[in-house]
Design a protein around this motif. Sequence first.
Motif, PDB file in Angstrom:
ATOM      1  N   SER A 182      52.645  33.907  47.922  1.00 24.12           N
ATOM      2  CA  SER A 182      52.282  33.219  46.684  1.00 24.12           C
ATOM      3  C   SER A 182      53.117  33.664  45.497  1.00 24.12           C
TER       4      SER A 182
ATOM      5  N   THR B 280      44.536  35.311  49.622  1.00 24.88           N
ATOM      6  CA  THR B 280      45.718  34.767  48.948  1.00 24.88           C
ATOM      7  C   THR B 280      46.954  35.003  49.825  1.00 24.88           C
TER       8      THR B 280
ATOM      9  N   ILE C 104      43.844  30.766  40.181  1.00 26.02           N
ATOM     10  CA  ILE C 104      42.977  31.163  41.293  1.00 26.02           C
ATOM     11  C   ILE C 104      41.506  31.119  40.869  1.00 26.02           C
TER      12      ILE C 104
ATOM     13  N   ASN D  36      44.864  38.357  42.528  1.00 28.17           N
ATOM     14  CA  ASN D  36      45.042  37.785  43.866  1.00 28.17           C
ATOM     15  C   ASN D  36      43.884  38.223  44.747  1.00 28.17           C
TER      16      ASN D  36
ATOM     17  N   GLY E 223      51.756  35.898  41.625  1.00 27.65           N
ATOM     18  CA  GLY E 223      51.412  35.874  43.041  1.00 27.65           C
ATOM     19  C   GLY E 223      51.772  37.193  43.713  1.00 27.65           C
TER      20      GLY E 223
ATOM     21  N   HIS F 158      41.844  43.346  45.488  1.00 22.82           N
ATOM     22  CA  HIS F 158      42.745  42.418  44.796  1.00 22.82           C
ATOM     23  C   HIS F 158      43.764  43.155  43.936  1.00 22.82           C
TER      24      HIS F 158
END
Length: 244
Positions: A149, A145, A154, A141, A182, A137
Amino acid sequence: MKFIQVKDYKHLSREAADLIINRVRQKPSLKLGLATGETPIETYRLLIDDHQKNGTSYKQVKTFNLDEYVGLSGEHEQSYHYFMKKYLFDHIDIPKECTYIPNGNGQGLAECNLYEDIISQHGGIDLQLLGIGRNGHIGFNEPGTSFDSKTHVIDLTPSTREANARFFNGIEKVPTKAITMGISTILQSKEILMIISGESKREALHNLIHNGIDEAFPASALKNHPNVTVIVDEAACGNTRLPN
Ligand code: GLP
């Protein structure tokens, strides 16, 4: 992506801090994206040290943090608001009103749109600092995802909550949601600096190098960006050979 391998965490932090200091000196009104987690702490300490010894000024800099937990107040010791003050903002000359962090107690979508607007109104981020989660991640994110985005709320995966449980008193105290820039917000930065340190990130680094571009591994989105530097230490590399 350009990879730089250094010996250890100390050298990684020096290299990262030098790059940031250079950019601030080249452009005193730099729009600087910041990250939290354990990895950038020493980099921030070196920025403070340079500010105190060499006078690099952050008076005109604006900072934009990647993310914040939902439901923690800014005074909560594990909030990223608290983290940033403790490890950086309270020790340099940046005006507090120039440090933007998503509001984890804001109004969902409205807060997300507001954060996007703030970044665009400032002309976008010049340099974004990133760590990486064990599952790949970036910001918060999580795998799956969309690469399109924008800032959004989340659900944190069990593995991320477990990885961050060391900062809280038990996994049940780790928030279940976060607000994060995002992936497309991150990719709009003009330049990206990722730092990867330690054995616990070995698999993530291996996947970053060998996986294709896939939403199942969020950091692979960086392969679509023209100006990314990844600094890694030997512990994160293990036997992984870096691309030339
Ligand atoms: C959190 C943050 C990320 C960070 C990651 C890794 O999940 N939201 O921005 O990159 O932790 O943190 P650490 O450096 O502690 O391994």
